[in-house]
Design an enzyme around this catalytic site. Structure first.
Site, PDB file in Angstrom:
ATOM      1  CE1 TYR A  51      37.006  46.561  85.237  1.00  0.00           C
ATOM      2  CE2 TYR A  51      39.004  46.121  83.973  1.00  0.00           C
ATOM      3  CZ  TYR A  51      37.872  45.661  84.635  1.00  0.00           C
ATOM      4  OH  TYR A  51      37.619  44.315  84.698  1.00  0.00           O
ATOM      5  CB  ILE A  52      42.614  48.654  87.456  1.00  0.00           C
ATOM      6  CG1 ILE A  52      42.464  47.813  86.177  1.00  0.00           C
ATOM      7  CG2 ILE A  52      43.306  47.836  88.541  1.00  0.00           C
ATOM      8  CD1 ILE A  52      43.781  47.530  85.445  1.00  0.00           C
TER       9      ILE A  52
ATOM     10  CG  ASN B 119      43.578  63.322  82.383  1.00  0.00           C
ATOM     11  OD1 ASN B 119      43.000  62.227  82.464  1.00  0.00           O
ATOM     12  ND2 ASN B 119      44.495  63.571  81.468  1.00  0.00           N
TER      13      ASN B 119
ATOM     14  CG  ASN C 265      39.513  55.650  79.102  1.00  0.00           C
ATOM     15  OD1 ASN C 265      38.581  55.794  78.307  1.00  0.00           O
ATOM     16  ND2 ASN C 265      40.002  54.460  79.414  1.00  0.00           N
TER      17      ASN C 265
ATOM     18  CB  SER D  77      51.219  45.598  80.868  1.00  0.00           C
ATOM     19  OG  SER D  77      50.684  44.680  79.948  1.00  0.00           O
TER      20      SER D  77
ATOM     21  CE1 TYR E 252      49.698  50.389  78.113  1.00  0.00           C
ATOM     22  CE2 TYR E 252      49.860  48.074  77.495  1.00  0.00           C
ATOM     23  CZ  TYR E 252      49.528  49.050  78.411  1.00  0.00           C
ATOM     24  OH  TYR E 252      49.037  48.677  79.640  1.00  0.00           O
TER      25      TYR E 252
ATOM     26  CE  LYS F  36      51.310  50.917  81.406  1.00  0.00           C
ATOM     27  NZ  LYS F  36      50.886  51.679  82.578  1.00  0.00           N
TER      28      LYS F  36
ATOM     29  CG  ASN G 109      41.287  44.878  76.046  1.00  0.00           C
ATOM     30  OD1 ASN G 109      41.267  46.014  76.513  1.00  0.00           O
ATOM     31  ND2 ASN G 109      42.378  44.334  75.569  1.00  0.00           N
TER      32      ASN G 109
ATOM     33  CG  PHE H 212      40.743  39.308  66.353  1.00  0.00           C
ATOM     34  CD1 PHE H 212      40.019  39.746  65.256  1.00  0.00           C
ATOM     35  CD2 PHE H 212      40.805  40.133  67.478  1.00  0.00           C
ATOM     36  CE1 PHE H 212      39.367  40.979  65.266  1.00  0.00           C
ATOM     37  CE2 PHE H 212      40.162  41.360  67.503  1.00  0.00           C
ATOM     38  CZ  PHE H 212      39.434  41.787  66.392  1.00  0.00           C
TER      39      PHE H 212
ATOM     40  N   GLY I  65      49.988  41.599  65.759  1.00  0.00           N
ATOM     41  CA  GLY I  65      50.645  41.797  67.055  1.00  0.00           C
ATOM     42  C   GLY I  65      50.212  40.817  68.124  1.00  0.00           C
TER      43      GLY I  65
HETATM   44  P1  NAD Z   1      41.598  53.240  82.608  1.00  0.00           P
HETATM   45  O1  NAD Z   1      41.772  53.999  81.346  1.00  0.00           O
HETATM   46  O2  NAD Z   1      40.230  52.827  82.995  1.00  0.00           O
HETATM   47  O3  NAD Z   1      42.214  54.092  83.825  1.00  0.00           O
HETATM   48  C1  NAD Z   1      43.248  55.024  83.662  1.00  0.00           C
HETATM   49  C2  NAD Z   1      42.821  56.292  84.362  1.00  0.00           C
HETATM   50  O4  NAD Z   1      43.881  57.252  84.234  1.00  0.00           O
HETATM   51  C3  NAD Z   1      41.576  56.923  83.751  1.00  0.00           C
HETATM   52  O5  NAD Z   1      40.685  57.269  84.781  1.00  0.00           O
HETATM   53  C4  NAD Z   1      42.085  58.162  83.019  1.00  0.00           C
HETATM   54  O6  NAD Z   1      41.124  59.195  82.985  1.00  0.00           O
HETATM   55  C5  NAD Z   1      43.311  58.507  83.852  1.00  0.00           C
HETATM   56  N1  NAD Z   1      44.358  59.218  83.111  1.00  0.00           N
HETATM   57  C6  NAD Z   1      44.860  58.929  81.886  1.00  0.00           C
HETATM   58  N2  NAD Z   1      45.826  59.810  81.565  1.00  0.00           N
HETATM   59  C7  NAD Z   1      45.956  60.661  82.610  1.00  0.00           C
HETATM   60  C8  NAD Z   1      46.794  61.773  82.880  1.00  0.00           C
HETATM   61  N3  NAD Z   1      47.690  62.208  81.962  1.00  0.00           N
HETATM   62  N4  NAD Z   1      46.666  62.409  84.054  1.00  0.00           N
HETATM   63  C9  NAD Z   1      45.747  61.981  84.972  1.00  0.00           C
HETATM   64  N5  NAD Z   1      44.922  60.947  84.774  1.00  0.00           N
HETATM   65  C10 NAD Z   1      45.034  60.285  83.610  1.00  0.00           C
HETATM   66  O7  NAD Z   1      42.573  51.994  82.541  1.00  0.00           O
HETATM   67  P2  NAD Z   1      42.714  50.744  83.509  1.00  0.00           P
HETATM   68  O8  NAD Z   1      42.304  49.552  82.743  1.00  0.00           O
HETATM   69  O9  NAD Z   1      42.108  51.029  84.817  1.00  0.00           O
HETATM   70  O10 NAD Z   1      44.293  50.689  83.626  1.00  0.00           O
HETATM   71  C11 NAD Z   1      44.990  51.333  84.668  1.00  0.00           C
HETATM   72  C12 NAD Z   1      46.479  51.151  84.450  1.00  0.00           C
HETATM   73  O11 NAD Z   1      46.775  49.758  84.341  1.00  0.00           O
HETATM   74  C13 NAD Z   1      47.000  51.799  83.174  1.00  0.00           C
HETATM   75  O12 NAD Z   1      48.265  52.365  83.441  1.00  0.00           O
HETATM   76  C14 NAD Z   1      47.142  50.627  82.219  1.00  0.00           C
HETATM   77  O13 NAD Z   1      48.164  50.836  81.252  1.00  0.00           O
HETATM   78  C15 NAD Z   1      47.516  49.507  83.177  1.00  0.00           C
HETATM   79  N6  NAD Z   1      47.162  48.178  82.665  1.00  0.00           N
HETATM   80  C16 NAD Z   1      45.874  47.931  82.296  1.00  0.00           C
HETATM   81  C17 NAD Z   1      45.546  46.686  81.789  1.00  0.00           C
HETATM   82  C18 NAD Z   1      44.136  46.393  81.332  1.00  0.00           C
HETATM   83  O14 NAD Z   1      43.924  45.452  80.589  1.00  0.00           O
HETATM   84  N7  NAD Z   1      43.129  47.123  81.767  1.00  0.00           N
HETATM   85  C19 NAD Z   1      46.517  45.696  81.655  1.00  0.00           C
HETATM   86  C20 NAD Z   1      47.817  45.971  82.062  1.00  0.00           C
HETATM   87  C21 NAD Z   1      48.129  47.227  82.574  1.00  0.00           C
HETATM   88  C1  UD1 Z   2      45.762  43.264  74.790  1.00  0.00           C
HETATM   89  C2  UD1 Z   2      46.992  43.982  74.355  1.00  0.00           C
HETATM   90  C3  UD1 Z   2      48.017  43.920  75.472  1.00  0.00           C
HETATM   91  C4  UD1 Z   2      47.432  44.538  76.744  1.00  0.00           C
HETATM   92  C5  UD1 Z   2      46.134  43.808  77.085  1.00  0.00           C
HETATM   93  C6  UD1 Z   2      45.442  44.457  78.252  1.00  0.00           C
HETATM   94  C7  UD1 Z   2      47.056  43.764  71.917  1.00  0.00           C
HETATM   95  C8  UD1 Z   2      47.774  43.173  70.752  1.00  0.00           C
HETATM   96  N1  UD1 Z   2      47.491  43.395  73.124  1.00  0.00           N
HETATM   97  O1  UD1 Z   2      46.134  41.964  75.125  1.00  0.00           O
HETATM   98  O2  UD1 Z   2      49.188  44.597  75.124  1.00  0.00           O
HETATM   99  O3  UD1 Z   2      48.329  44.426  77.820  1.00  0.00           O
HETATM  100  O4  UD1 Z   2      45.238  43.863  75.973  1.00  0.00           O
HETATM  101  O5  UD1 Z   2      44.441  43.620  78.733  1.00  0.00           O
HETATM  102  O6  UD1 Z   2      46.144  44.565  71.766  1.00  0.00           O
HETATM  103  N2  UD1 Z   2      40.087  38.666  70.770  1.00  0.00           N
HETATM  104  C9  UD1 Z   2      39.147  38.294  69.806  1.00  0.00           C
HETATM  105  N3  UD1 Z   2      38.203  39.209  69.451  1.00  0.00           N
HETATM  106  C10 UD1 Z   2      38.133  40.466  69.982  1.00  0.00           C
HETATM  107  C11 UD1 Z   2      39.084  40.834  70.959  1.00  0.00           C
HETATM  108  C12 UD1 Z   2      40.048  39.905  71.318  1.00  0.00           C
HETATM  109  O7  UD1 Z   2      39.187  37.179  69.302  1.00  0.00           O
HETATM  110  O8  UD1 Z   2      37.252  41.261  69.594  1.00  0.00           O
HETATM  111  C13 UD1 Z   2      41.097  37.670  71.203  1.00  0.00           C
HETATM  112  C14 UD1 Z   2      42.533  38.103  70.998  1.00  0.00           C
HETATM  113  O9  UD1 Z   2      42.985  37.735  69.711  1.00  0.00           O
HETATM  114  C15 UD1 Z   2      43.243  37.367  72.138  1.00  0.00           C
HETATM  115  C16 UD1 Z   2      42.191  37.314  73.242  1.00  0.00           C
HETATM  116  O10 UD1 Z   2      40.937  37.520  72.602  1.00  0.00           O
HETATM  117  O11 UD1 Z   2      43.526  36.035  71.744  1.00  0.00           O
HETATM  118  C17 UD1 Z   2      42.390  38.402  74.308  1.00  0.00           C
HETATM  119  O12 UD1 Z   2      42.454  39.657  73.653  1.00  0.00           O
HETATM  120  P1  UD1 Z   2      42.505  41.036  74.487  1.00  0.00           P
HETATM  121  O13 UD1 Z   2      41.415  41.059  75.457  1.00  0.00           O
HETATM  122  O14 UD1 Z   2      42.560  42.150  73.487  1.00  0.00           O
HETATM  123  O15 UD1 Z   2      43.841  40.947  75.308  1.00  0.00           O
HETATM  124  P2  UD1 Z   2      45.353  40.688  74.813  1.00  0.00           P
HETATM  125  O16 UD1 Z   2      45.437  40.455  73.349  1.00  0.00           O
HETATM  126  O17 UD1 Z   2      45.923  39.655  75.690  1.00  0.00           O
END
Ligand code: NAD
Ligand code: UD1
Length: 337
Positions: free
Chosen positions: A11-12, A32, A35, A124, A148, A152, A198, A217, A293
Site C-alpha cells: 500500500y505505502i 514476496n 500481502n 510506527s 508488532y 518495530k 483498520n 469500538f 489494546g
Molecule cells: P503492506 O502489507 O501493504 O506492504 C508491505 C509489503 O511488504 C507487501 O507488499 C508485502 O507483500 C511485502 N512483504 C511482507 N513481508 C515480506 C518479506 N518477508 N519479504 C519481502 N516482501 C515482504 O503494508 P503497508 O501498509 O504498505 O506498510 C508498509 C510498512 O509500513 C510496513 O513495514 C508497516 O509495518 C509499516 N507501517 C504501516 C502502517 C499502516 O497503517 N499501513 C502504519 C505504520 C507503519
Molecule cells: C492500529 C494498530 C496500530 C498500528 C495502526 C496502523 C491496534 C490496536 N493498533 O492503530 O498499532 O500502528 O493500526 O495504522 O490494532 N475502529 C473502530 N472500528 C473498526 C476499526 C477501528 O471503531 O472497525 C477505531 C479504533 O478503535 C480506533 C480508530 O478506529 O479508535 C482507528 O483504528 P485503526 O484504524 O485500527 O488504527 P489504530 O487503532 O490507531
C-alpha cells in the site's frame, strides 16, 4: 538516486514508487507478494510511464538480497517489507520478529556487502505506547504495547546501532501515524486481503456494500464524542515524506526518528461523517465495547519533519475520504476488480 524499495508492491510502497519516479529517482522493488499482487507494479508502470525493476523474493533471504544488490547497485534503500497486523502479531510473535527484525538485519548485512549506507525505515507511532503527553514528539518515551510495536522498536534500535558504527551511514526512522487515502488516479490504493483491521478500509467496504455496518469500538473514551482520536495522514503525503527523507539521508549521518502525521486528530464519528460526505450516503454503524489494546487518542507533533526534512502534510480530511471512496468505488474488489 538508485533506490531499492523493499515491500514496494504494498500500500505505502506503491504510492512511494510514483513519488520517487516523479522526482527522477530510479527504482527497484523486492517483494514476496505475501500481502500484495504483481498487478500493483503494472499499474505503477502505466501511471508513471517509467521503469520499475522488480525481484520476487524474501527480504530475509541473503542470496536473493545479494542478487538484487549486485544487479541494481542501490544508493539507498527504503524498507517497507514487513508484517503489520497487531492482533496477528500477538498470535504469531516469532513470525513477526523473524520478518520485521530478522528482515531488517538481513537487509543491513546485504547493504554492508555493497557499501550501501543510506536507509529509510517504516516505523510506527505505535512505538510510543500509552501517551505520557500529547501530541507525541520524538522524545516521548517508547513503550510499545504489542509484539508488532516491539518488533518495530527493535528494528529501530538495530538501525540506530548500525548507523552509529558505520562511517557515512544514515538511518531515517519514519514513525507513521495512521495512513489512509489513495492515489488521485484511483488506480492504486489499499487492498486488505481479509476483513480490514483498520478503520478507513472498513468504512470504505461498508460504503461500497461489501459489509453491513461499521462496528464502533467504544464510545466511552475521554474524548469529545467518546470515540477514539487518531492522526490520519494521506498516503500521498506519507509517500512524499520518503522522498524528503531520501534527500535528507544523502547528506546525513547517524540515526534520526521523525513523526509523520498531520498534527490534527479526528474521532471515529468524524471519520464516518467525512466519509458520508464523500460517498453521498449513510454509513450504518453499531456500537461494541472497546477493542483490546486501543488507546483513547494519538496525535503527532510533526515539527521536526517540517524543520529538518522540509516536509509538511498538504492533504486534509476530505481529500483522504474522497480519494479512498474514489479508489474503493472504482475497484470494489481491490486489485481483483
Ligand atoms: P503492506 O502489507 O501493504 O506492504 C508491505 C509489503 O511488504 C507487501 O507488499 C508485502 O507483500 C511485502 N512483504 C511482507 N513481508 C515480506 C518479506 N518477508 N519479504 C519481502 N516482501 C515482504 O503494508 P503497508 O501498509 O504498505 O506498510 C508498509 C510498512 O509500513 C510496513 O513495514 C508497516 O509495518 C509499516 N507501517 C504501516 C502502517 C499502516 O497503517 N499501513 C502504519 C505504520 C507503519
Ligand atoms: C492500529 C494498530 C496500530 C498500528 C495502526 C496502523 C491496534 C490496536 N493498533 O492503530 O498499532 O500502528 O493500526 O495504522 O490494532 N475502529 C473502530 N472500528 C473498526 C476499526 C477501528 O471503531 O472497525 C477505531 C479504533 O478503535 C480506533 C480508530 O478506529 O479508535 C482507528 O483504528 P485503526 O484504524 O485500527 O488504527 P489504530 O487503532 O490507531
Amino acid at each position: 538516486m538508485r533506490v531499492l524499495v523493499t515491500g514496494g508492491a504494498g500500500y505505502i510502497g506503491s504510492h512511494t514508487l510514483l513519488e520517487l519516479m516523479a522526482q527522477g529517482h530510479e527504482v527497484c522493488v523486492l517483494d514476496n507478494y505475501s500481502n500484495a499482487t504483481p498487478e500493483v507494479l503494472n499499474r505503477v508502470r502505466s501511471l508513471s510511464n517509467g521503469t520499475v525493476t522488480d525481484f520476487t523474493g524474501d527480504v530475509r533471504d541473503p542470496a536473493m538480497l545479494d542478487e538484487v544488490m549486485q544487479n541494481f547497485r542501490p544508493d539507498a534503500v527504503i524498507h517497507f517489507a514487513g508484517l503489520k497486523a497487531v492482533g496477528e502479531s500477538e498470535e504469531k510473535p516469532l513470525v513477526y520478529y523473524d520478518v520485521n527484525v530478522g528482515g531488517t538485519l538481513a537487509l543491513l548485512h546485504a547493504m554492508d556487502r555493497v557499501n550501501c549506507r543510506k536507509i529509510i525505515f517504516s516505523s510506527s507511532a505505535t512505538v510510543y505506547g500509552e501517551p505520557v503527553y500529547l501530541p507525541y514528539d520524538e522524545a516521548h518515551p517508547t513503550a510499545p504495547m504489542s509484539v508488532y510495536g516491539q518488533s518495530k522498536l527493535m528494528a529501530e534500535n538495530i538501525l540506530t546501532n548500525w548507523a552509529k558504527a558505520t562511517p557515512d551511514a544514515s538511518s531515517v526512522l519514519l514513525r507513521y501515524f495512521n495512513p489512509v487515502g489513495a492515489h488521485h488516479s484511483s488506480r492504486i490504493g489499499e487492498d486488505p486481503k481479509d476483513i480490514p483491521n483498520n478503520l478507513m478500509p472498513f468504512i470504505a467496504q461498508v460504503a461500497v456494500g461489501k459489509r453491513d455496518a461499521l462496528t464502533v469500538f467504544g464510545d466511552d473514551y475521554d474524548t469529545p464524542d467518546g470515540t477514539g482520536l487518531r492522526d490520519y495522514i494521506h498516503v500521498v503525503d506519507l509517500a512524499r515524506a520518503h522522498v524528503a527523507a531520501l534527500n535528507y539521508a544523502e547528506n546525513a549521518t547517524g540515526a534520526r526518528p521523525f513523526n509523520i502525521g498531520t498534527g490534527q486528530s479526528y474521532s471515529v464519528r468524524d471519520m464516518v461523517a467525512a466519509f458520508e460526505r464523500a460517498c453521498g450516503h449513510t454509513i450504518p454503524t453499531k456500537l461494541a465495547p472497546r477493542r483490546a489494546g486501543d488507546i483513547a487518542a494519538m496525535q503527532a507533533d510533526a515539527t521536526r519533519a517540517s524543520q529538518e526534512l522540509g516536509w509538511n502534510a498538504e492533504h486534509g480530511l476530505d481529500d483522504m475520504t474522497a480519494s479512498t471512496w474514489a479508489w474503493q468505488s472504482a475497484n470494489p474488489n481491490g486489485y481483483d476488480s
